[in-house]
Design an enzyme around this catalytic site. Structure first.
Site, short mmCIF file in Angstrom:
data_model
loop_
_atom_site.label_atom_id
_atom_site.label_comp_id
_atom_site.label_asym_id
_atom_site.label_seq_id
_atom_site.Cartn_x
_atom_site.Cartn_y
_atom_site.Cartn_z
N ASN A 67 1.12 -1.26 -0.55
CA ASN A 67 -0.16 0.08 0.62
C ASN A 67 1.50 1.08 -0.43
O ASN A 67 1.83 1.62 1.19
CB ASN A 67 -1.10 -0.02 0.85
CG ASN A 67 -1.88 1.46 1.38
OD1 ASN A 67 -1.62 2.24 0.91
ND2 ASN A 67 -1.92 1.79 2.76
N TRP A 68 0.66 2.11 -1.23
CA TRP A 68 2.35 2.97 -1.16
C TRP A 68 1.17 4.08 -0.64
O TRP A 68 2.13 5.43 0.01
CB TRP A 68 2.52 2.98 -2.80
CG TRP A 68 2.55 1.89 -3.51
CD1 TRP A 68 3.24 1.34 -2.43
CD2 TRP A 68 3.67 2.65 -4.61
NE1 TRP A 68 4.44 0.36 -3.68
CE2 TRP A 68 4.30 1.04 -4.55
CE3 TRP A 68 3.20 3.35 -5.87
CZ2 TRP A 68 4.98 0.80 -6.48
CZ3 TRP A 68 4.23 3.28 -7.40
CH2 TRP A 68 5.17 2.23 -7.30
N LYS A 69 0.28 3.89 0.01
CA LYS A 69 -0.16 5.23 0.17
C LYS A 69 0.01 6.81 -0.81
O LYS A 69 0.29 6.18 -2.48
CB LYS A 69 0.07 5.42 1.84
CG LYS A 69 0.15 4.27 2.46
CD LYS A 69 -0.16 5.00 4.29
CE LYS A 69 -0.41 3.34 4.94
NZ LYS A 69 -0.41 3.81 6.21
N HIS A 87 -9.56 1.96 4.69
CA HIS A 87 -8.29 1.55 5.56
C HIS A 87 -8.69 2.70 6.16
O HIS A 87 -9.54 3.99 5.83
CB HIS A 87 -7.03 1.99 3.90
CG HIS A 87 -5.68 2.21 5.21
ND1 HIS A 87 -5.27 3.27 5.80
CD2 HIS A 87 -4.49 1.16 5.14
CE1 HIS A 87 -4.07 2.73 6.28
NE2 HIS A 87 -3.71 1.39 6.13
N GLU A 90 -6.90 5.14 7.74
CA GLU A 90 -6.84 6.82 7.66
C GLU A 90 -7.81 7.26 6.26
O GLU A 90 -8.24 8.51 6.73
CB GLU A 90 -5.60 6.30 6.05
CG GLU A 90 -3.98 6.56 7.51
CD GLU A 90 -2.73 5.88 6.35
OE1 GLU A 90 -2.94 5.85 5.14
OE2 GLU A 90 -1.86 5.14 6.91
N GLU A 114 -6.27 -4.50 9.96
CA GLU A 114 -4.64 -3.79 10.58
C GLU A 114 -5.46 -3.22 11.75
O GLU A 114 -6.22 -2.05 11.76
CB GLU A 114 -5.02 -2.35 9.66
CG GLU A 114 -4.27 -3.32 8.12
CD GLU A 114 -3.44 -2.02 7.17
OE1 GLU A 114 -3.30 -2.72 6.82
OE2 GLU A 114 -4.73 -0.99 6.73
N GLY A 163 1.76 2.67 10.54
CA GLY A 163 2.86 4.00 10.80
C GLY A 163 3.11 4.69 12.15
O GLY A 163 4.25 5.41 12.24
N SER A 166 2.54 -1.97 9.80
CA SER A 166 4.04 -1.93 10.06
C SER A 166 4.49 -3.07 9.99
O SER A 166 5.36 -4.13 10.61
CB SER A 166 4.37 -1.49 11.87
OG SER A 166 3.46 -0.31 11.53
N GLY A 222 3.13 -0.72 4.81
CA GLY A 222 3.09 0.46 4.04
C GLY A 222 4.14 0.90 3.88
O GLY A 222 4.43 0.48 2.91
N GLY A 223 4.97 1.47 4.08
CA GLY A 223 6.75 1.97 4.61
C GLY A 223 7.27 1.21 4.19
O GLY A 223 8.05 1.26 2.94
#
Ligand code: 3PY
Length: 249
Positions: A10-12, A95, A97, A167, A173, A213, A234-235
């Site tokens: 998930n590149w966001k 998601h 966010e 999640e 994050g 994470s 994510g990251g």
């Protein structure tokens, strides 16, 4: 039951087209022997570029949101047909966010999920509790409500096109990961909710990812758990080497 694992990046809101292409070309050879399904969920503006770069490879492309409507007066929205047209096969829906910052609710998650499925896009539906909710011991109640809301009216026949991502919001994050035991425990519970709604066979075939994470150093431990069928990353999905290590858990 054999559930094929699925690892999705998930590149966001990261990467221009040029950066996207460079990143994909870097990790393509590193993940080519993956035993799991590999997906990258990228910003709308990168879908066509990434789909072209991934053509003929084992990497599938996804979006990070989809409209609940087919077309019309919905300024700023993107339809499922538009996403398929540029090469998306998957779409992340709900998601945390989006739930926290953009007014996404179980109802809108449900409408988007229904529309994605109707159009043949595969939704990755995200659920998960906040830190307050976990500390208040209402995690099970929260995820039950989210599942019932998100899947209201969704036919059992369509469930094999669905991926669920658990999640915990407190692990997103923040660098905090749920322990593999915590993740397994809640995902097992989530599967039991699907059993109640759709029966044993559908629930046992449903792929449920962990997200929050997840990275190169914790992926293999998480993936050893019997009910964890993959990850939404994510990251760590923004670096070729890290992402490939997760994929090759
Ligand atoms: C994370 O890993 O932080 C995510 O939110 C993945 O979706």
């Amino acid at each position: 039951i054999m559930r094929k694992p699925i690892i999705a990046g998930n590149w966001k809101m990261n990467n221009t087209k040029k950066e996207a292409e460079a990143l994909v070309n870097q990790f393509k050879p590193l993940v080519k022997d993956a035993k799991c399904d590999v997906v990258v969920c990228v910003p709308f503006t990168n879908i066509e570029t990434v789909a072209a770069a991934c053509k003929g490879s084992n990497i599938k492309v996804g979006a990070q949101n989809v409209s609940w409507a087919d077309k019309g007066a919905f300024t700023g929205e993107i339809s499922a047909d538009m996403l398929k047209d540029v090469g998306a096969e998957y779409v992340v829906i709900g998601h945390s966010e989006r739930r926290q910052m953009f007014g996404e609710t179980d109802k809108t998650v449900n409408m988007r999920t229904q529309n994605a499925l109707k159009s043949g896009l595969k939704p990755i539906v995200c659920i998960g509790e906040t830190l307050d909710e976990r500390e208040g011991s209402i995690t099970e109640k929260v995820v039950t409500t989210q599942i019932k809301g998100a899947f209201e009216g969704v036919d059992a026949k369509l469930l094999d096109n669905v991926v669920v991502a658990y999640e915990p919001v407190w692990a997103i994050g923040t660098g905090k990961t749920a322990t593999a035991e915590q993740a397994q425990e809640t995902i097992l519970y989530i599967r039991s909710v699907f059993k109640g709604l759709y029966g044993e066979n559908v629930a046992n075939a449903l792929r449920i990812q962990y997200g929050g994470s997840m990275n190169a150093s914790n992926a293999s431990e998480l993936m050893k758990k019997p009910d964890i069928d993959g990850g939404l990353i994510g990251g760590a999905s923004l670096k070729a080497e890290d992402f490939s290590k997760v994929v090759n858990f």
